[in-house]
Design an enzyme around this catalytic site. Structure first.
Site, PDB file in Angstrom:
ATOM      1  N   ASP A  67      30.699  38.049  56.214  1.00 20.88           N
ATOM      2  CA  ASP A  67      31.221  39.157  55.526  1.00 20.88           C
ATOM      3  C   ASP A  67      30.154  40.524  54.805  1.00 20.88           C
ATOM      4  OD1 ASP A  67      30.991  38.235  53.146  1.00 20.88           O
ATOM      5  OD2 ASP A  67      32.840  37.641  53.135  1.00 20.88           O
ATOM      6  N   ASN A 136      41.771  34.881  44.025  1.00 23.04           N
ATOM      7  CA  ASN A 136      42.866  35.121  44.796  1.00 23.04           C
ATOM      8  C   ASN A 136      43.561  34.432  46.052  1.00 23.04           C
ATOM      9  OD1 ASN A 136      41.604  36.464  46.452  1.00 23.04           O
ATOM     10  ND2 ASN A 136      42.205  38.468  46.444  1.00 23.04           N
ATOM     11  N   HIS A 138      40.890  34.404  48.967  1.00 31.11           N
ATOM     12  CA  HIS A 138      40.134  34.842  49.543  1.00 31.11           C
ATOM     13  C   HIS A 138      39.465  33.873  50.307  1.00 31.11           C
ATOM     14  CE1 HIS A 138      37.672  37.776  47.283  1.00 31.11           C
ATOM     15  NE2 HIS A 138      36.766  36.885  47.878  1.00 31.11           N
ATOM     16  N   GLU A 143      41.755  38.608  52.834  1.00 36.71           N
ATOM     17  CA  GLU A 143      42.872  39.025  51.022  1.00 36.71           C
ATOM     18  C   GLU A 143      44.060  38.241  51.627  1.00 36.71           C
ATOM     19  OE1 GLU A 143      41.247  39.760  48.851  1.00 36.71           O
ATOM     20  OE2 GLU A 143      40.048  41.486  48.930  1.00 36.71           O
TER      21      GLU A 143
HETATM   22  C1  GLP Z   1      33.292  38.204  47.760  1.00 34.28           C
HETATM   23  C2  GLP Z   1      33.307  37.222  48.976  1.00 34.28           C
HETATM   24  C3  GLP Z   1      33.185  36.128  49.301  1.00 34.28           C
HETATM   25  C4  GLP Z   1      33.170  34.824  48.290  1.00 34.28           C
HETATM   26  C5  GLP Z   1      34.001  35.249  46.515  1.00 34.28           C
HETATM   27  C6  GLP Z   1      33.156  34.698  45.395  1.00 34.28           C
HETATM   28  O1  GLP Z   1      34.669  38.506  47.651  1.00 34.28           O
HETATM   29  N1  GLP Z   1      33.158  38.544  50.081  1.00 34.28           N
HETATM   30  O2  GLP Z   1      32.989  35.168  49.982  1.00 34.28           O
HETATM   31  O3  GLP Z   1      33.489  33.667  47.969  1.00 34.28           O
HETATM   32  O4  GLP Z   1      33.603  37.082  47.110  1.00 34.28           O
HETATM   33  O5  GLP Z   1      32.495  34.867  44.930  1.00 34.28           O
HETATM   34  P1  GLP Z   1      32.125  34.380  43.798  1.00 34.28           P
HETATM   35  O6  GLP Z   1      31.582  33.373  44.404  1.00 34.28           O
HETATM   36  O7  GLP Z   1      30.461  35.026  43.499  1.00 34.28           O
HETATM   37  O8  GLP Z   1      33.112  33.553  42.625  1.00 34.28           O
END
Ligand code: GLP
Length: 241
Positions: A67, A136, A138, A143
């Site tokens: 992404d 959540n 995702h 989402e």
């Molecule tokens: C972002 C990314 C996700 C990732 C998520 C969790 O939203 N787009 O791909 O999994 O964050 O991030 P973290 O590993 O910092 O908790």
């Protein structure tokens, strides 16, 4: 889904790292799907360390990121382009033209989504996709409520996601409201998936994933329908299992 629990984040990163390196050794032209966020940074450190010590080469690897934020230039330090260069690409021998990330500044964003999806297919698809998980549920930036048949698309970020990610920005107002993300169906096309889950803030999400139903309002639950998923979770993340 296979669950590998580790005593701490360092071990989680090491074990996931070893598994990835062994796959790269077996297949030096691996198509590797990458994720951003804090969780995979320890794993990227392991890949860098191994590259320096054992010369594992990425010269024939192609990477595909999940992404990218919309409206942030590649040079902006909050873009996922910048993140990937800083945390991995600059430190290994991968040619930059073999690293692929959706372009969140494209003039025609819908066209960029189709181009990215098609581009991955033209490269033969993703062999191994690394994923993190949002609180959540995702995955990528899909989402809750995102259809399981979604392909690369534009998404409105949930307020909770913007808040969680605001720690990387100067203020919440600076966090983009939209992103381009591979869809759930695009992620499910990967031959193999590694999901990394670390920390107490993810314990509820991991418990929902392991014990809950497959439902579109919990995007990660789609992974239960994939035949080749390994979850690497540390002790804090497994606290509610
Ligand atoms: C972002 C990314 C996700 C990732 C998520 C969790 O939203 N787009 O791909 O999994 O964050 O991030 P973290 O590993 O910092 O908790």
């Amino acid at each position: 889904m296979k669950l590998i629990s580790t005593s701490n984040y360092e071990k989680l990163s090491q074990q996931a790292g070893e598994e990835i390196i062994s796959r790269i050794k077996r297949n030096p032209t691996l198509n590797l799907g990458l994720a951003t966020g804090s969780t995979p940074t320890g794993l990227y450190q392991e890949l860098i360390k191994d590259h320096k010590q054992h010369k594992t080469s990425y010269k024939e690897i192609n990477t595909f990121n999940l992404d990218e934020y919309i409206g942030i230039s590649k040079k902006d330090r909050n873009s996922y382009h910048y993140f990937m260069c800083e945390h991995l690409f600059e430190h290994i021998d991968i040619p930059l033209d073999q690293t692929h990330i959706p372009d969140g500044t494209a003039k025609d964003l819908d066209e960029e989504c189709s181009r990215y999806e098609q581009f991955i297919n033209e490269h033969g698809g993703i062999d191994l996709q690394i994923l993190g998980i949002g609180q959540n549920g995702h995955i990528g930036f899909n989402e809750p409520g995102t259809p399981f048949d979604s392909r690369t698309h534009i998404i409105d970020l949930a307020e909770s996601t913007r808040k969680a990610n605001s720690r990387f920005f100067e203020s919440l107002d600076d966090v983009p409201k939209q992103a381009i993300t591979m869809g759930i169906a695009s992620i499910m096309d990967s031959k193999e998936i590694f999901l990394l889950v670390s920390g107490a803030s993810k314990a509820k999400a991991l418990a929902t994933l392991m014990n809950g139903d497959v439902r579109e309002d919990f995007p990660a639950s789609a992974l239960k329908n994939h035949g080749n998923v390994t979850i690497f979770a540390d002790k804090d993340a497994t606290a509610l299992l």
